[in-house]
Design a protein around this motif. Structure first.
Motif, mmCIF file in Angstrom:
data_model
loop_
_atom_site.group_PDB
_atom_site.id
_atom_site.type_symbol
_atom_site.label_atom_id
_atom_site.label_comp_id
_atom_site.label_asym_id
_atom_site.label_seq_id
_atom_site.Cartn_x
_atom_site.Cartn_y
_atom_site.Cartn_z
ATOM 1 N N SER A 1 0.729 -1.155 0.177
ATOM 2 C CA SER A 1 0.069 0.094 -0.022
ATOM 3 C C SER A 1 0.788 1.406 -0.036
ATOM 4 O O SER A 1 0.535 2.017 -0.851
ATOM 5 C CB SER A 1 -1.007 -0.135 1.199
ATOM 6 N N ALA A 2 2.016 1.331 0.746
ATOM 7 C CA ALA A 2 2.580 2.415 0.742
ATOM 8 C C ALA A 2 3.634 2.764 -0.560
ATOM 9 O O ALA A 2 3.806 3.783 -0.749
ATOM 10 C CB ALA A 2 3.774 2.220 2.010
ATOM 11 N N ALA A 3 3.968 1.355 -1.107
ATOM 12 C CA ALA A 3 4.643 1.463 -2.231
ATOM 13 C C ALA A 3 3.944 1.948 -3.331
ATOM 14 O O ALA A 3 4.546 2.845 -4.066
ATOM 15 C CB ALA A 3 5.200 0.147 -2.605
ATOM 16 N N VAL A 4 2.620 1.665 -3.580
ATOM 17 C CA VAL A 4 1.565 2.145 -4.478
ATOM 18 C C VAL A 4 1.317 3.710 -4.422
ATOM 19 O O VAL A 4 1.435 4.494 -5.252
ATOM 20 C CB VAL A 4 0.205 1.347 -4.526
ATOM 21 N N PHE A 5 1.193 4.099 -3.029
ATOM 22 C CA PHE A 5 1.261 5.582 -2.608
ATOM 23 C C PHE A 5 2.375 6.433 -3.332
ATOM 24 O O PHE A 5 2.414 7.430 -3.980
ATOM 25 C CB PHE A 5 1.078 5.701 -1.425
ATOM 26 N N THR A 6 3.540 5.700 -2.908
ATOM 27 C CA THR A 6 4.868 6.473 -3.246
ATOM 28 C C THR A 6 4.888 6.512 -4.789
ATOM 29 O O THR A 6 5.686 7.502 -5.487
ATOM 30 C CB THR A 6 6.132 5.993 -2.535
ATOM 31 N N LEU A 7 4.750 5.220 -5.329
ATOM 32 C CA LEU A 7 4.964 5.143 -6.978
ATOM 33 C C LEU A 7 4.268 6.323 -7.766
ATOM 34 O O LEU A 7 4.822 6.651 -8.459
ATOM 35 C CB LEU A 7 4.448 3.849 -7.350
ATOM 36 N N GLY A 8 2.847 6.366 -6.842
ATOM 37 C CA GLY A 8 1.936 7.726 -7.802
ATOM 38 C C GLY A 8 2.547 8.786 -7.907
ATOM 39 O O GLY A 8 2.625 9.521 -8.780
ATOM 40 N N ILE A 9 3.151 9.159 -6.473
ATOM 41 C CA ILE A 9 3.697 10.404 -6.389
ATOM 42 C C ILE A 9 5.198 10.465 -7.223
ATOM 43 O O ILE A 9 5.544 11.529 -7.852
ATOM 44 C CB ILE A 9 3.991 10.742 -5.054
ATOM 45 N N ALA A 10 5.768 9.534 -7.200
ATOM 46 C CA ALA A 10 7.227 9.459 -8.011
ATOM 47 C C ALA A 10 6.922 9.410 -9.565
ATOM 48 O O ALA A 10 7.507 10.283 -10.211
ATOM 49 C CB ALA A 10 7.893 8.222 -7.749
ATOM 50 N N TRP B 1 1.535 16.216 -0.640
ATOM 51 C CA TRP B 1 2.270 15.081 -1.728
ATOM 52 C C TRP B 1 2.717 16.185 -3.055
ATOM 53 O O TRP B 1 3.507 15.457 -3.404
ATOM 54 C CB TRP B 1 1.140 14.070 -2.024
ATOM 55 N N MET B 2 2.211 17.223 -3.103
ATOM 56 C CA MET B 2 2.664 18.119 -4.177
ATOM 57 C C MET B 2 4.245 18.527 -3.992
ATOM 58 O O MET B 2 4.761 18.284 -5.021
ATOM 59 C CB MET B 2 1.657 19.264 -4.213
ATOM 60 N N SER B 3 4.535 18.878 -2.700
ATOM 61 C CA SER B 3 5.861 19.050 -2.442
ATOM 62 C C SER B 3 6.813 18.096 -2.725
ATOM 63 O O SER B 3 7.867 18.117 -3.268
ATOM 64 C CB SER B 3 6.012 19.661 -0.888
ATOM 65 N N VAL B 4 6.248 16.752 -2.187
ATOM 66 C CA VAL B 4 7.129 15.627 -2.688
ATOM 67 C C VAL B 4 7.192 15.201 -3.853
ATOM 68 O O VAL B 4 8.329 14.908 -4.567
ATOM 69 C CB VAL B 4 6.313 14.321 -1.951
ATOM 70 N N ALA B 5 6.219 15.450 -4.848
ATOM 71 C CA ALA B 5 6.284 15.245 -6.242
ATOM 72 C C ALA B 5 7.141 16.212 -7.046
ATOM 73 O O ALA B 5 7.967 16.008 -7.826
ATOM 74 C CB ALA B 5 4.988 15.260 -6.917
ATOM 75 N N LEU B 6 7.402 17.338 -6.454
ATOM 76 C CA LEU B 6 8.131 18.333 -6.994
ATOM 77 C C LEU B 6 9.303 18.223 -6.859
ATOM 78 O O LEU B 6 10.451 18.392 -7.518
ATOM 79 C CB LEU B 6 7.787 19.987 -6.589
#
Length: 292
Positions: free
Chosen positions: A82-91, A155-160
């Motif tokens: 679950s955490a990996a899918v969340f991070t993958l989407g942001i990445a 999460w937008m900051s993380v994506a940036l």
């Protein structure tokens, strides 16, 4: 068909490399003393006891166990996925932003040589800024943005931040590819009265594909790294970065648990690079001279 075989061959090589790494882990654990190797006060090799280096099978077994003692607690594997899918989407969002920015910079630097001399050193210099110092600045800057009815999310900051790492290999690889056509090829387009735009679309972009595909894969992997580090630095919850920190707090009593999350983070980077590598199947007609 040859592209499919090449993809399967790369996947097989990656699997063999993973198995070799696991075997080496167990060899080191069996050969190196539990207390490590020391020379005076200097530590040459780390400790290899079960608390510092749990067995591979212990880590794999921990994946199938409950995350905590709560009755409805998910398994470590479910929580990691679950955490990996969340991070993958942001990445992937950050990767897409980095690709767009890197391509635009590459086209700009190819079009005007003075832009290359002025911008490229700053592109290289940008990668020396540590993410730990950059993340709080991005969060503070994003919190002051007003997007009408939209609200700037963490999460937008993380994506940036992820895009900040992804754009560098794309910009450098694309620039190298756009400059790869020979003078004779460029002169042929000029003789046919082709303008800069047509030359870019019909000659330079197809010629850049062999250089661009490895850069896209590297950008995907670095975007995952950036997203994980940014999640830790910005306190974003739900991703693999915060999960690693959370599990690390239980390392003394449950040493296999943090390694399970780290294994998930490593696999996440491979998955991101593999997904982007599928672009090679779509663009295989341009890959006759692909470089690494």
């Amino acid at each position: 068909m040859s592209g499919v075989r090449a993809g399967l061959r790369r996947a097989g090589v990656a699997l063999v490399a993973l198995l070799v790494a696991l075997v080496l882990w167990e060899v080191v654990k069996a050969v190196v003393p539990d207390t490590g190797v020391h020379l005076g006060t200097a530590s040459l090799l780390p400790r290899t006891d079960d608390r510092a280096m749990p067995h591979v099978w212990d880590v794999l077994a921990r994946l199938g166990e409950a995350e905590s003692g709560a009755r409805d607690a998910p398994t470590v594997l479910a929580a990691t996925l679950s955490a990996a899918v969340f991070t993958l989407g942001i990445a992937l969002v950050g990767w897409a932003l980095g690709v767009v920015g890197g391509l635009l910079l590459a086209v700009l630097m190819q079009r005007w040589r003075v832009a290359e001399h002025a911008v490229l050193p700053w592109v290289v210099l940008s990668q020396t800024v540590p993410l730990v110092a950059l993340a709080p600045l991005v969060v503070g800057w994003g919190g002051r943005l007003e997007l009408g009815p939209l609200q700037w999310e963490r999460w937008m900051s993380v994506a940036l931040i992820a895009s900040y790492l992804a754009f560098f290999p794309v910009a450098v690889g694309a620039l190298r590819g756009l400059q790869s056509p020979t003078a004779a090829q460029v002169e042929l387009f000029r003789a046919q009265a082709a303008g800069w735009g047509r030359t870019l679309v019909s000659l330079r972009l197809p010629a850049a594909v062999p250089h661009l595909l490895p850069a896209l894969r590297l950008g995907a992997a670095t975007a995952v790294v950036g997203a994980i580090v940014a999640e830790v630095s910005t306190g974003t919850r739900g991703g693999i970065g915060r999960l690693v920190v959370s599990y690390a707090q239980a390392a003394s009593g449950d040493p296999a648990k943090p390694w399970a999350a780290l294994l998930g983070a490593a696999v996440l980077g491979l998955v991101a690079a593999g997904v982007v590598g599928l672009l090679g199947l779509v663009l295989r007609r341009y890959r006759t001279a692909e470089v690494s």
